[in-house]
Design an enzyme around this catalytic site. Structure first.
Site, PDB file in Angstrom:
ATOM      1  N   CYS A 104      -4.998  13.414  12.665  1.00  0.00           N
ATOM      2  CA  CYS A 104      -5.742  12.056  12.309  1.00  0.00           C
ATOM      3  C   CYS A 104      -5.714  11.234  13.485  1.00  0.00           C
ATOM      4  CB  CYS A 104      -5.398  11.444  11.044  1.00  0.00           C
ATOM      5  SG  CYS A 104      -3.779  10.540  11.204  1.00  0.00           S
ATOM      6  N   LYS A 138       0.847  -1.157   0.014  1.00  0.00           N
ATOM      7  CA  LYS A 138      -0.129  -0.040  -0.029  1.00  0.00           C
ATOM      8  C   LYS A 138       0.818   1.272   0.067  1.00  0.00           C
ATOM      9  CE  LYS A 138      -1.737   1.902   4.139  1.00  0.00           C
ATOM     10  NZ  LYS A 138      -1.797   3.372   3.892  1.00  0.00           N
ATOM     11  N   ASN A 139       1.949   1.265   0.847  1.00  0.00           N
ATOM     12  CA  ASN A 139       2.634   2.357   1.119  1.00  0.00           C
ATOM     13  C   ASN A 139       3.548   2.882  -0.092  1.00  0.00           C
ATOM     14  OD1 ASN A 139       1.330   3.205   3.373  1.00  0.00           O
ATOM     15  ND2 ASN A 139       2.969   2.004   4.845  1.00  0.00           N
ATOM     16  N   ARG A 171       0.412  14.934  12.878  1.00  0.00           N
ATOM     17  CA  ARG A 171       0.661  14.806  11.572  1.00  0.00           C
ATOM     18  C   ARG A 171       0.875  16.169  10.744  1.00  0.00           C
ATOM     19  NH1 ARG A 171      -1.447   9.168   9.526  1.00  0.00           N
ATOM     20  NH2 ARG A 171       0.559   8.935   8.447  1.00  0.00           N
ATOM     21  N   ARG A 222      -9.139  -0.253   4.054  1.00  0.00           N
ATOM     22  CA  ARG A 222      -8.195   0.650   3.546  1.00  0.00           C
ATOM     23  C   ARG A 222      -6.974   0.007   3.168  1.00  0.00           C
ATOM     24  NH1 ARG A 222      -6.792   5.510   6.945  1.00  0.00           N
ATOM     25  NH2 ARG A 222      -5.487   5.668   5.006  1.00  0.00           N
ATOM     26  N   ASP A 230       4.254   1.393  11.881  1.00  0.00           N
ATOM     27  CA  ASP A 230       3.125   0.468  11.557  1.00  0.00           C
ATOM     28  C   ASP A 230       3.130  -0.996  11.686  1.00  0.00           C
ATOM     29  OD1 ASP A 230       2.165   2.487   9.831  1.00  0.00           O
ATOM     30  OD2 ASP A 230       2.813   1.897   7.957  1.00  0.00           O
TER      31      ASP A 230
HETATM   32  C1  UD1 Z   1       4.636   7.498   8.643  1.00  0.00           C
HETATM   33  C2  UD1 Z   1       5.643   6.404   8.857  1.00  0.00           C
HETATM   34  C3  UD1 Z   1       5.755   5.535   7.454  1.00  0.00           C
HETATM   35  C4  UD1 Z   1       4.188   4.908   7.867  1.00  0.00           C
HETATM   36  C5  UD1 Z   1       3.148   5.958   7.621  1.00  0.00           C
HETATM   37  C6  UD1 Z   1       1.962   5.348   7.960  1.00  0.00           C
HETATM   38  C7  UD1 Z   1       8.104   6.846   9.699  1.00  0.00           C
HETATM   39  C8  UD1 Z   1       9.263   7.647   9.930  1.00  0.00           C
HETATM   40  N1  UD1 Z   1       6.983   7.161   8.917  1.00  0.00           N
HETATM   41  O1  UD1 Z   1       4.969   8.105   7.334  1.00  0.00           O
HETATM   42  O2  UD1 Z   1       6.636   4.480   7.755  1.00  0.00           O
HETATM   43  O3  UD1 Z   1       4.131   4.072   6.790  1.00  0.00           O
HETATM   44  O4  UD1 Z   1       3.345   7.014   8.594  1.00  0.00           O
HETATM   45  O5  UD1 Z   1       1.903   4.786   9.020  1.00  0.00           O
HETATM   46  O6  UD1 Z   1       7.908   5.888  10.572  1.00  0.00           O
HETATM   47  N2  UD1 Z   1       6.549  15.376  10.679  1.00  0.00           N
HETATM   48  C9  UD1 Z   1       6.709  16.711  10.897  1.00  0.00           C
HETATM   49  N3  UD1 Z   1       6.644  17.544   9.637  1.00  0.00           N
HETATM   50  C10 UD1 Z   1       6.238  17.098   8.464  1.00  0.00           C
HETATM   51  C11 UD1 Z   1       6.030  15.515   8.092  1.00  0.00           C
HETATM   52  C12 UD1 Z   1       6.288  14.734   9.449  1.00  0.00           C
HETATM   53  O7  UD1 Z   1       6.846  17.125  11.887  1.00  0.00           O
HETATM   54  O8  UD1 Z   1       6.254  17.804   7.496  1.00  0.00           O
HETATM   55  C13 UD1 Z   1       6.597  14.361  11.788  1.00  0.00           C
HETATM   56  C14 UD1 Z   1       5.244  13.697  11.933  1.00  0.00           C
HETATM   57  O9  UD1 Z   1       4.489  14.504  12.956  1.00  0.00           O
HETATM   58  C15 UD1 Z   1       5.824  12.364  12.703  1.00  0.00           C
HETATM   59  C16 UD1 Z   1       6.863  11.939  11.680  1.00  0.00           C
HETATM   60  O10 UD1 Z   1       7.577  13.236  11.373  1.00  0.00           O
HETATM   61  O11 UD1 Z   1       5.940  12.533  14.070  1.00  0.00           O
HETATM   62  C17 UD1 Z   1       6.635  11.098  10.889  1.00  0.00           C
HETATM   63  O12 UD1 Z   1       6.299  11.582   9.672  1.00  0.00           O
HETATM   64  P1  UD1 Z   1       6.431  10.927   8.206  1.00  0.00           P
HETATM   65  O13 UD1 Z   1       7.501   9.999   8.178  1.00  0.00           O
HETATM   66  O14 UD1 Z   1       6.401  12.093   7.401  1.00  0.00           O
HETATM   67  O15 UD1 Z   1       5.016  10.371   8.307  1.00  0.00           O
HETATM   68  P2  UD1 Z   1       4.241   9.489   6.930  1.00  0.00           P
HETATM   69  O16 UD1 Z   1       4.837  10.052   5.681  1.00  0.00           O
HETATM   70  O17 UD1 Z   1       2.962   9.674   7.159  1.00  0.00           O
END
Ligand code: UD1
Length: 421
Positions: A117, A22-23, A122, A398, A306
């Site tokens: 969420c 999915k990711n 996030r 999902r 995850d």
């Molecule tokens: C994250 C997971 C990913 C997982 C997905 C769905 C990590 C590093 N990433 O990806 O493996 O598949 O969730 O569950 O484990 N953040 C900021 N500012 C930003 C973007 C992120 O502060 O612009 C912070 C977020 O609040 C969070 C962390 O960085 O604490 C992880 O974020 P990120 O890797 O960007 O999240 P996803 O891409 O959703």
């Protein structure tokens, strides 16, 4: 709304095919915005998030067609709209990733801010700062990100303070069509990033270092169509491995790969599960006896957030105590109260949880709260005494394909009930 009925106590045996990730699949679909295409993707998982992404890309003007069924998609065409609206972005956060490609291809994008969420706030500030460093002008207005690059994007050096997966992907895609060279320092190293870079390179991009934490992108004038196969879903694979660990049994996870998930395999082995790499996948064997272990979620190659909920369910029936510290998301323990209702003994303090293993769990009516948390409740149901009823399975749909079919084929007693019937 569908729900699941799960009768615990069956050992699992047989084979489970691991679907496309999915990711990765979602991001590869978004990459198709960067060219006229078509990008032909195979091994696409048959899940609700992919259907949502199809609808978003169609709204942006792309032709999205199935080739012999939902697992192979052809994506391409001209961009007719640059807006990703709130109703889709709030439903599926991966929608934010259209921002970079739209900016790069047509110099403009309007994308709803995703908001918080279930698992945390996030933010997307790192995505925005990265794109600004490539020359984008960004204005936040009325809950939307309005971005422009009237003269196109230009390469730059971006140092991420945290190796954000989403920010790395957004910047990487945008940089493929920027003028000059882009360097992304402290980039995420998840296998899905490498899959995205490999797909973009197949489309004519010039990316190196995608697995190293420092990514170099030499911008090109245009990308072209390509054929690409989505990598196997390491999280789905790890999830079924936890199922076998708990119920006991012997299952081959077809297509599962050791190299993508060393931290998860290390944790499974430490807990007493046997994992062997075979030619066609990962073989999981367990006698159902598990030992408590300590885990901390971290960016890749660390233990993935995850997989946190699934391990928590598994460790709730281990011998002895375990601890899990969640460092990625601040609110990702929503499954704890539901697991405790099934007899688990889990207490949390801030970002840490202590799990005191119990001999048995008991069935209950429980409710899914997010994608991975839902599966932790299925796992608990597979070993609980009695019949567990899990509602709100749309969270699960999902991201996991045909859960009840895959588990039933290995001897689990699980069935989907449509509430209206
Ligand atoms: C994250 C997971 C990913 C997982 C997905 C769905 C990590 C590093 N990433 O990806 O493996 O598949 O969730 O569950 O484990 N953040 C900021 N500012 C930003 C973007 C992120 O502060 O612009 C912070 C977020 O609040 C969070 C962390 O960085 O604490 C992880 O974020 P990120 O890797 O960007 O999240 P996803 O891409 O959703």
């Amino acid at each position: 709304m569908d729900y699941f009925l799960i009768e615990g106590g069956q050992r699992l045996g047989g084979r489970i095919p691991v679907g496309g990730a999915k990711n990765s699949g979602l991001k590869l679909m978004v990459a198709s915005l960067l060219s006229e295409g078509p990008l032909i993707l195979s091994n696409v998982p048959d899940i609700a998030d992919i259907r949502t992404m199809r609808s978003l890309l169609s709204q942006l003007g792309l032709d999205v067609d199935e080739v012999d069924g939902p697992r192979k998609l052809s994506l391409g065409g001209a961009i007719a709209s640059v807006e990703a609206p709130y109703d889709i972005v709030s439903r599926m956060r991966a929608s934010i990733l259209v921002l970079g490609p739209l900016l790069a291809r047509v110099g403009e994008a309007r994308v709803s801010l995703p908001g918080g969420c279930a698992i945390g706030t996030r933010p997307v500030d790192l995505h925005l700062k990265g794109l600004e460093a490539l020359g984008a002008e960004i204005l936040l207005e009325g809950g939307y990100i309005n971005a422009k690059a009237p003269d196109g994007l230009k390469g730059g050096r971006i140092v991420l303070p945290f190796p954000s997966v989403g920010a790395t992907e957004n910047i990487l895609m945008a940089a493929t069509l920027a003028r000059g060279t882009t360097e992304i320092v402290n980039a995420a190293r998840e296998p899905e990033i490498l899959d995205l870079a490999n797909c973009l390179n197949a489309m004519g991009a010039r990316i190196t270092g995608a697995h190293s934490g420092t990514i170099l992108v030499e911008g090109v004038e245009r990308l072209h169509g390509a054929h690409y196969s989505v990598m196997p879903d390491r999280i789905e694979c790890g999830t079924y491995a936890c199922a076998v660990g708990m119920t006991g049994g012997d299952v081959l996870l077809e297509g599962g790969r050791m190299a993508d998930q060393e931290a998860v395999i290390h944790a499974l082995r430490e807990a007493g599960v046997t994992v062997t790499e075979e030619v066609d996948g990962l073989r999981i064997q367990s006698d159902g006896y598990l030992k408590g272990i300590d885990l901390t979620t971290e960016p890749y190659p660390g233990f993935p957030t995850d997989m946190q909920a699934q391990f928590m369910a598994m460790l709730s029936v281990a011998d002895g105590a375990s601890t899990i510290t969640e460092t990625i998301f601040e609110n990702r323990f929503m499954h704890v109260p539901e697991l405790n209702r099934m007899g688990a003994k889990i207490s949390t303090q801030g970002r840490s949880a202590v799990i005191r293993g119990v001999k048995r769990l008991s069935a209950a009516r429980v409710m899914a709260t997010d994608l991975r948390a839902s599966f932790s409740l299925i796992l608990a149901g597979l070993v609980a005494e009695g019949e567990t009823m899990l509602s709100r399975v749309y969270h699960l749909d999902r991201g996991y394909e045909h859960v009840e079919k895959k588990l039933s084929a290995c001897g689990a007693k699980i069935r989907r009930v449509q509430q209206s019937k």
